[in-house]
Design an enzyme around this catalytic site. Structure first.
Site, PDB file in Angstrom:
ATOM      1  N   TRP A 197      50.588  60.996   0.001  1.00  0.00           N
ATOM      2  CA  TRP A 197      50.351  62.308   0.601  1.00  0.00           C
ATOM      3  C   TRP A 197      51.231  62.579   1.806  1.00  0.00           C
ATOM      4  O   TRP A 197      51.490  63.741   2.138  1.00  0.00           O
ATOM      5  CB  TRP A 197      48.878  62.452   0.994  1.00  0.00           C
ATOM      6  CG  TRP A 197      48.435  61.664   2.198  1.00  0.00           C
ATOM      7  CD1 TRP A 197      48.063  60.358   2.241  1.00  0.00           C
ATOM      8  CD2 TRP A 197      48.310  62.155   3.540  1.00  0.00           C
ATOM      9  NE1 TRP A 197      47.712  59.989   3.515  1.00  0.00           N
ATOM     10  CE2 TRP A 197      47.847  61.089   4.338  1.00  0.00           C
ATOM     11  CE3 TRP A 197      48.532  63.397   4.145  1.00  0.00           C
ATOM     12  CZ2 TRP A 197      47.623  61.205   5.710  1.00  0.00           C
ATOM     13  CZ3 TRP A 197      48.302  63.527   5.517  1.00  0.00           C
ATOM     14  CH2 TRP A 197      47.852  62.436   6.280  1.00  0.00           C
TER      15      TRP A 197
ATOM     16  N   ASP B 283      32.902  62.740   3.504  1.00  0.00           N
ATOM     17  CA  ASP B 283      33.811  62.840   4.648  1.00  0.00           C
ATOM     18  C   ASP B 283      32.961  62.931   5.905  1.00  0.00           C
ATOM     19  O   ASP B 283      31.732  62.793   5.847  1.00  0.00           O
ATOM     20  CB  ASP B 283      34.748  64.042   4.506  1.00  0.00           C
ATOM     21  CG  ASP B 283      36.134  63.752   5.083  1.00  0.00           C
ATOM     22  OD1 ASP B 283      36.205  63.494   6.302  1.00  0.00           O
ATOM     23  OD2 ASP B 283      37.120  63.780   4.334  1.00  0.00           O
TER      24      ASP B 283
ATOM     25  N   ASP C 213      45.575  73.968   0.786  1.00  0.00           N
ATOM     26  CA  ASP C 213      44.921  74.612   1.923  1.00  0.00           C
ATOM     27  C   ASP C 213      45.935  75.346   2.790  1.00  0.00           C
ATOM     28  O   ASP C 213      45.555  76.051   3.725  1.00  0.00           O
ATOM     29  CB  ASP C 213      44.127  73.609   2.756  1.00  0.00           C
ATOM     30  CG  ASP C 213      44.953  72.425   3.227  1.00  0.00           C
ATOM     31  OD1 ASP C 213      45.977  72.109   2.579  1.00  0.00           O
ATOM     32  OD2 ASP C 213      44.568  71.793   4.228  1.00  0.00           O
TER      33      ASP C 213
ATOM     34  N   GLU D 188      43.922  57.948   7.491  1.00  0.00           N
ATOM     35  CA  GLU D 188      43.594  58.387   8.850  1.00  0.00           C
ATOM     36  C   GLU D 188      42.482  57.554   9.484  1.00  0.00           C
ATOM     37  O   GLU D 188      41.581  58.084  10.152  1.00  0.00           O
ATOM     38  CB  GLU D 188      43.215  59.876   8.838  1.00  0.00           C
ATOM     39  CG  GLU D 188      44.362  60.769   8.368  1.00  0.00           C
ATOM     40  CD  GLU D 188      43.980  62.238   8.305  1.00  0.00           C
ATOM     41  OE1 GLU D 188      44.853  63.086   8.553  1.00  0.00           O
ATOM     42  OE2 GLU D 188      42.808  62.528   8.004  1.00  0.00           O
TER      43      GLU D 188
ATOM     44  N   TRP E 115      41.968  71.014  -0.034  1.00  0.00           N
ATOM     45  CA  TRP E 115      41.130  70.668   1.109  1.00  0.00           C
ATOM     46  C   TRP E 115      40.461  71.944   1.608  1.00  0.00           C
ATOM     47  O   TRP E 115      41.095  72.996   1.706  1.00  0.00           O
ATOM     48  CB  TRP E 115      41.973  70.040   2.222  1.00  0.00           C
ATOM     49  CG  TRP E 115      42.643  68.764   1.823  1.00  0.00           C
ATOM     50  CD1 TRP E 115      43.960  68.564   1.555  1.00  0.00           C
ATOM     51  CD2 TRP E 115      42.012  67.490   1.652  1.00  0.00           C
ATOM     52  NE1 TRP E 115      44.196  67.255   1.230  1.00  0.00           N
ATOM     53  CE2 TRP E 115      43.013  66.573   1.280  1.00  0.00           C
ATOM     54  CE3 TRP E 115      40.697  67.038   1.773  1.00  0.00           C
ATOM     55  CZ2 TRP E 115      42.745  65.225   1.034  1.00  0.00           C
ATOM     56  CZ3 TRP E 115      40.424  65.697   1.524  1.00  0.00           C
ATOM     57  CH2 TRP E 115      41.441  64.805   1.164  1.00  0.00           C
TER      58      TRP E 115
ATOM     59  N   HIS F 277      36.759  58.502   8.017  1.00  0.00           N
ATOM     60  CA  HIS F 277      36.101  59.714   7.501  1.00  0.00           C
ATOM     61  C   HIS F 277      34.664  59.374   7.082  1.00  0.00           C
ATOM     62  O   HIS F 277      34.195  59.797   6.026  1.00  0.00           O
ATOM     63  CB  HIS F 277      36.891  60.297   6.338  1.00  0.00           C
ATOM     64  CG  HIS F 277      38.210  60.886   6.756  1.00  0.00           C
ATOM     65  ND1 HIS F 277      38.301  62.070   7.457  1.00  0.00           N
ATOM     66  CD2 HIS F 277      39.490  60.443   6.577  1.00  0.00           C
ATOM     67  CE1 HIS F 277      39.585  62.339   7.685  1.00  0.00           C
ATOM     68  NE2 HIS F 277      40.323  61.374   7.173  1.00  0.00           N
TER      69      HIS F 277
END
Length: 744
Positions: A387, A200, A414, A321, A462, A258
């Site tokens: 997700w 990441d 998370d 993302e 996460w 990422h």
């Protein structure tokens, strides 16, 4: 042969010092409802099997799978029950436990039969024998070295083929030993997929021989002071360890976004001209891999080494993302798009995904990506991991792509799991164990053809805000326990599950697992009385419908001999109320403690207050505060409700600077700062609305955590909701409200 087990043998000695020791019967295991995940079919039979230290376990000769399952079971019983059974390959002289192959049972299924004279675990596969052993482990009450196990027959098989957890080792690195420990806990719950997030923006964690800078540069941040990576030898060992426990590890190498850590190591892979560093900030970055042939060669080479390490059919490439700002602004990327006859940034990412999917397919592997990859033209072999809610999974299934459901916030571990004061930092909106348990993976609107494409479900750990291995355990269990039952069992019943979970907690204790007890946690409210405080207690909503009771003591630990909580308790200053939750005569929560002093009834912490807005709500750890601070990082602002200002009031507060380490892309423009009138900023108090004129402005006297000078609020008729917000001179740091006291 002894089975490698990550849990320490010394765990049995730690049980005695655990604050909330569970009281468990040592004689009869009421097995109709002790197993997690719940079996598909259970039939009670007459009689009971007397299990003791003289019981032997019989395994067929030359059956390595049966021997592994038997040894793993024996090791678990030794840890959780202090019983050591012998394992033999010939008919036992006394009643015993037998592992056997039986054709015709489902691939991961098993049959477990308990008779007064014997116990038999049957399966057609090694995984079935192992899962049968995990169910048998739970039939012996934790702590008991002998028990009469009621006779019964269990016929069992899983609902879904994909029963997964995702572990993010990029944001915060975990040791190889801890990863093995997580694998053990997954196996004990019959979970079978570890999705391992290895790269990441914040770190590259897998050694790639051909590109050494990925780890020498890309795995470290803050000038090489924090980070780490897994050597290829360590990864091979972990993969082998998981395979022994019937867990498939699906590696993830994130692309095209990422990618900061990789581009920091090899700048030629990126789009911009400025050199990058491995980042310590969280959020969404705009740094993407470029689309040059040399970059695809790099990625192909990385995948080659990855496929050498991971035999998994599935390889995850991320795809989420991927903000296209750099691509859109780059003449080089736009020229490349024209060469490819591609007219949009979205279509460029689709080309990228198809290119990587084709490479994996040639090598006999299957691409997995987050639901952003679901665009027209996606190869039907690709697996879509949904997700952003559940709609992506339904769309993928209808399109003919296999899919795994992993939606936020419910299956994002998370998120904190309750609003209790003891929860560690994380995303603010709770994802409760009960909420995970009540999640339904199959959209009732899907037809049977689409349903066949639903491979299963997965929860994601996460780790942006989970900076220790103990916190990973807390955030993972028992929500992972609930996930295991949702993934395995077709029928679900929350009160029944909660009863079984209470028994499972005692196993967690014996194996030294730092699990959360939020399901049975205690909420409190304090009001002032002369010389002390009146404390009102309640269990969380998760305990609704369960026959729980709270018992308490003043300056002593609660047990079955102390008082049952029936009404608010008055406690004098200088004393401490201690309470715990009990279910069916057993303590099922850790001990809750509330020392009482002059602040107890008037001090409100940030997570006791309502936030003014709900943009990016987080629970963050202050540098030296009492507890995490709840805030919206885009608008640090809180509401203190119903303050009577008829005669005025005094306000005291403690504040803490929190580093603003967040990438919000264009949303950063919405963050308010630069409006301070003093060096470090001010706390503003607004009546009824944050848009009203402030009735008090309290300057922050120092750059660090500090208690603000007491301020007198003017008299105003009646009660008012007070908006408490900061003016600050710059973006970093932002100020957090640790606590506030308003005395009328």
């Amino acid at each position: 042969m002894r089975v490698r087990t990550a849990a320490s043998k010394s765990a049995k000695t730690r049980a005695a010092v655990w604050t909330a020791a569970l009281f468990l019967p040592l004689a009869i295991a009421h097995s109709q409802g002790v197993i997690i995940p719940a079996p598909a079919h259970h039939t009670p039979l007459a009689g009971a099997f007397a299990l003791s230290g003289t019981t032997q376990i019989l395994v067929p000769k030359a059956d390595a799978d049966a021997a592994f399952a038997a040894h793993y079971l024996s090791d678990l019983w030794q840890l959780s029950n202090h019983i050591n059974l012998s394992i033999i390959e010939k008919a036992p002289a006394t009643p015993g436990i037998r592992f056997a192959r039986s054709d015709g049972l489902p691939p991961e299924g098993y049959r477990l039969t308990v008779h007064p004279k014997s116990i038999t675990v049957e399966a057609s596969t090694g995984s079935g024998l192992f899962y049968g052993a995990m169910s048998l482990w739970q039939l012996l009450p934790a702590g008991a070295s002998a028990a009469a196990i009621p006779a019964q027959r269990i016929d069992d098989a899983p609902r879904f083929a994909w029963r997964g957890l995702m572990l993010d080792s990029s944001r915060h690195f975990q040791s190889a030993a801890f990863v093995r420990s997580m694998i053990d806990w997954m196996a004990r719950h019959k979970l079978n997929v570890l999705h391992w997030h290895l790269t990441d923006d914040q770190g590259w964690r897998v050694q790639i021989r051909r590109y050494p800078k990925l780890t020498s540069v890309g795995s470290w941040r803050d000038e090489h002071s924090y980070g780490g990576f897994y050597t290829q030898a360590e990864i091979k060992d972990i993969v082998s360890y998981a395979a022994e426990r019937y867990i498939n590890i699906v590696p993830e190498i994130d692309m095209p976004g990422h990618a900061t850590a990789a581009i920091a190591a090899y700048p030629e892979l990126g789009v911009g001209t400025e050199p990058l560093k491995v980042t310590s900030a969280w959020g969404v970055y705009t740094h993407l891999f470029n689309l040059e042939p040399s970059t695809f060669t790099f990625l192909d080479n990385v995948l080659d080494e990855l496929m050498e390490l991971f035999p998994s059919r599935y390889i995850h490439i991320g795809g989420d993302e991927a903000v296209k700002n750099e691509w859109n602004a780059s003449p080089q990327i736009q020229a490349r798009a024209r060469e490819l006859n591609i007219d949009s940034a979205g279509a460029l990412q689709a080309y990228f995904t198809q290119r990587m999917g084709a490479y994996l397919k040639v090598h006999g592997r299957t691409l997995v990506g987050w639901d952003e990859i679901l665009v027209p033209g996606l190869d039907k072999s690709a697996v879509v991991m949904s997700w952003r809610g559940v709609a992506g999974a339904a769309d993928a299934a209808r399109a003919g792509n296999d899919t795994v459901l992993s939606p936020q916030p419910m299956l994002y571990l998370d998120h904190r799991q309750s609003a209790l004061a003891g929860e560690p930092p994380g995303r603010l909106d709770p994802s409760t164990t009960r909420g995970v348990y009540e999640f339904e993976a199959i959209d009732p609107k899907l037809d049977s053809a689409a349903v066949r494409h639903v491979l299963g479900i997965q929860a994601n750990i996460w780790t942006e805000h989970i900076n220790s291995e103990k916190r990973v355990e807390w955030m993972a269990w028992p929500r992972g326990t609930a996930l295991a039952e949702v993934a395995w069992s077709k029928e679900r019943n929350w009160p029944d599950f909660a009863q079984r979970l209470a028994g499972m907690f005692s196993r967690y204790q014996s194996l030294d697992l730092n699990y959360a007890d939020s399901v049975f946690g205690i909420e409190s409210r304090a009001s002032a009385i002369s010389g002390g405080a009146r404390l009102t207690l309640a269990n969380t909503n998760e305990a609704a419908g369960l026959a729980t009771e709270i018992r308490y003591g003043i300056d002593r630990d609660p047990d079955l001999s102390t008082r049952r909580y029936l009404e608010p308790v008055d406690v004098e200053f200088g004393h401490e109320l201690r309470a715990a939750t009990f279910l069916a005569g057993k303590q099922v929560s850790r001990i809750w403690r509330q020392p009482v002093d002059v602040h107890t009834a008037v001090r409100h912490f940030s997570n006791d207050l309502k936030l003014c807005s709900d943009n990016v709500g987080l629970l963050l750890e202050p540098p030296d505060g009492e507890r995490p601070i709840a805030l919206d990082i885009m608008n640090p602002c809180w509401i203190e409700p119903r303050v009577n200002l008829t005669h005025g009031a005094s306000i005291d507060a403690r504040v803490a600077p929190l580093p603003f380490r967040y990438e919000l892309v264009d949303d950063i423009k919405k963050v308010r700062y630069g409006d301070a009138k003093s060096t470090f900023g001010e706390l503003e108090v607004h009546p009824d609305s944050c848009a009203s004129a402030p009735i008090a402005v309290i300057p922050i006297p120092a750059p660090g955590s500090s208690e603000l000078p007491r301020k007198r609020l003017p008299a105003m008729a009646g009660e008012h909701n007070l908006c408490l917000r900061f003016a600050r001179p710059k973006l970093d740091p932002m100020w957090g409200l640790e606590w506030v006291e308003i005395t009328e």
